[in-house]
Design a protein around this motif. Sequence first.
Motif, PDB file in Angstrom:
ATOM      1  N   ARG A  78     -29.466-104.410 -39.123  1.00 15.42           N
ATOM      2  CA  ARG A  78     -28.269-104.226 -38.293  1.00 15.42           C
ATOM      3  C   ARG A  78     -27.858-102.756 -38.278  1.00 15.42           C
ATOM      4  O   ARG A  78     -27.479-102.198 -37.242  1.00 15.42           O
ATOM      5  CB  ARG A  78     -27.129-105.083 -38.847  1.00 15.42           C
ATOM      6  N   ILE A  79     -27.947-102.131 -39.449  1.00 17.51           N
ATOM      7  CA  ILE A  79     -27.632-100.700 -39.521  1.00 17.51           C
ATOM      8  C   ILE A  79     -28.674 -99.896 -38.752  1.00 17.51           C
ATOM      9  O   ILE A  79     -28.340 -98.954 -38.023  1.00 17.51           O
ATOM     10  CB  ILE A  79     -27.548-100.255 -40.993  1.00 17.51           C
ATOM     11  N   GLY A  80     -29.963-100.276 -38.903  1.00 15.07           N
ATOM     12  CA  GLY A  80     -31.021 -99.573 -38.183  1.00 15.07           C
ATOM     13  C   GLY A  80     -30.849 -99.659 -36.680  1.00 15.07           C
ATOM     14  O   GLY A  80     -31.215 -98.721 -35.954  1.00 15.07           O
ATOM     15  N   ALA A  81     -30.264-100.760 -36.204  1.00 14.24           N
ATOM     16  CA  ALA A  81     -29.994-100.904 -34.769  1.00 14.24           C
ATOM     17  C   ALA A  81     -28.737-100.149 -34.344  1.00 14.24           C
ATOM     18  O   ALA A  81     -28.394-100.139 -33.159  1.00 14.24           O
ATOM     19  CB  ALA A  81     -29.860-102.379 -34.413  1.00 14.24           C
ATOM     20  N   GLN A  82     -28.037 -99.542 -35.305  1.00 14.13           N
ATOM     21  CA  GLN A  82     -26.822 -98.762 -35.062  1.00 14.13           C
ATOM     22  C   GLN A  82     -25.737 -99.620 -34.407  1.00 14.13           C
ATOM     23  O   GLN A  82     -24.974 -99.151 -33.568  1.00 14.13           O
ATOM     24  CB  GLN A  82     -27.131 -97.510 -34.226  1.00 14.13           C
ATOM     25  N   GLU A  83     -25.676-100.876 -34.839  1.00 11.51           N
ATOM     26  CA  GLU A  83     -24.670-101.798 -34.335  1.00 11.51           C
ATOM     27  C   GLU A  83     -23.627-102.050 -35.417  1.00 11.51           C
ATOM     28  O   GLU A  83     -23.964-102.163 -36.595  1.00 11.51           O
ATOM     29  CB  GLU A  83     -25.312-103.130 -33.929  1.00 11.51           C
TER      30      GLU A  83
END
Length: 754
Positions: free
Chosen positions: A229-234
């Motif tokens: 989720r963090i990697g998707a910058q969401e």
Amino acid sequence: MKIFAGPQRGTALLLALAFAATALAAAPLPAWATQAITSAGPLTSVVATDDLNCAVNHADDQLGEFFGDTACGTLVAVGGTLYGPALIPAGAGAGPRTPYTPVSQSAVAGSGTAADPYRIVTVVDLGTSGLRLTQTDSYVVGEESYRTDVALVNRGRATATGVVYRAGDCFLQNSDRGFGRVDEASGAVACVAEDLDLPGTPGDRVEQWLPLTAGSSYLHAGFSEVWARIGAQEPFDDTCRCNDLIDNGAGLSWNVSLAAGASATYSHLTTFSPLGEVPVTTAKTADEAASEPGAANGYTITVTNTNETSTTLTAIVDTLPEGFSYVVGSTTGVTSADPAVAGRELTWTGPFEVPAGADAVLDFGVTVAVEPGTYFNEAGATSDDAIVSPTGPTAPVEVLGDEPPPPPPSPSPSVPHGGFDGDPATTGRVDFDDPAEVAIAVSRARFDLEAEGATFDSHRGPAYVVLSRDDVFADSLAGAPLSAEGPLLFTKRTELGAPTFAEIERVLPPDAAERRVYLLGGTVAIGQEVEDELEAAGLTVIRLAGTTRVETAVAVADEVHALFGAGSRVALARSTGPATEPTAQWADSVTGGAWAASEKIPILVTPSDALHPAVAEWIDAKSPAQVVMLGGEVALSAAVESAIPNALRIFGRERTETAAAIATMLWELEEDPRFVVINGFREDGWQFGLSAGGLAADAKAPVVMVNNDEVPLATAALMGSCGDPRIDLLLMGGAAVITPEVGAALDLLDGGEC
């Protein structure tokens, strides 16, 4: 075993056995740690790496509280790029990721008490985004929680939007798997261990993130889902796989939008409890969301205990908004007693019992402010047997009516380079009502190397920065001479402030040969927090302090001699004044301080009735050829004068005449003179005068005074001229400081028929 490069994992049992074979009662400090708070616990170590991994050990645990010790940290997504620690064990999903650029990290400060927690300050830059992140991790010995404050400053030229994350891969000691828990009221999220006696059900052990800053979102899921989720910058989506037994992680996120030059701070507590004890939370609501000016309203404070044991509160506290007042006799709920009132702070003294799984509720009435606007409130409580989290700014109340005018814009180099425009026909003004903004504008005018059109030679960089407290002048009285070679800026006692920090960074950039900041006064004047923040940014801090304002002035005098050499003269002004006229305490030191800055000589202060022993000792040791006394015998008595060798008294019948006497007798006025004008009768007038000292010295422009509604005769006599205007003036402050009417009166004095 988890593979650090990706999400593949082995059994938690093998991992636990492998670690247990060599584990000690408390895990050793990892070799990669940059700074670590170590204590008797229960949190025996709280570690922050210089690129914002975190690692924690609990006294009751053999292993670290996060997978691989450091699968925990602060990450920020902004402008399409994710920034974070260079290495997160098994955290490849939080990518692609650009490592932070470490700037600095302080040594561990503090004593570990509630009044002075242990703390580490870490500063990193976010690539070329223009954002700088300053993180403070603090811990009070005896607690199972530690606090993290993430402060972002946008030093770029455009608004920055994104997401701030605080998250980790939970390691629950006997198992890497667990359940989740959410407290909807507070927004807290936790990993919960499996009950070993009842497999497949939640146990007691928790790792919890509790937000202190409003607007957060939470996530509990599989560890790889959290990193992805963090990697998707969401932003996190307020979901919890609470009932699933999974290899889990959790965390908080906040959406960020920072205008150029703006800053914001995001805070939370992280709790590690083998017994499942988590902080008691505080919530606050207003009875009505909007009120007419001066009308009645009220608040409800709710203290919630989600633990399985009761808690006793020693006090409930509330900080009212500016302009609000408590209604006597209005308290109901856990007590009907009125609180102790100290300024805006209300304190209801307990004990107040909060049973397990229950609330303590307190209601009270207020009278709202008369000025329109939106007002926020803060509440909290204290306890000897539990951590109580405060609310932070909350419970907004809109006081209706026409909105107040917007605050002035951040200072920009609109003030001409050097301050004066060189045209006697026009009167310049540093057009800000906030003294801190005036100080920044003056700094930019004096130290803008790329500017053209200076009316005197000031194309240079500063040698250092001088910091004064913004609301108390005691330790700042003698600071003006230091501003001869550097800007004088203002700070709050415990918080530097983003605009001031940005100006320090501008004039003392990271590639400067020397980055020195002087603090005027001890930690009572300027708190250790400010010193820590400066040192964490790689600045060299020199604190000039003494037991009283007199000894502080002596310390400043020694530094002035060290910087500029021992000149033949020293100035002396009063250190105190009558309680009925507080502005008298600083008037002569401000106008005389600008002259001392121009001469690069010290200015000492002493009580009016007798020469202070520390000043007498300094004068005896330095043997100046002349001591210039500023003010008449009301300011510095005949007894003071008789105790000084080689005294020269410069004075008038009152402060404006003394300022005029300093201008004519000490300064070498040019044929077409310049003057810096301050309002010498405002309580904050010292701030405008002190920040002007270095500029006045540069321009060879004495500091003179006006009052709130007229130009005093002594000042008017300096301004009078016939024919074409020939006197160049610079007014310090906006229209609320020096009124347009007073400005117009000054203009009429210069030029015209006689």
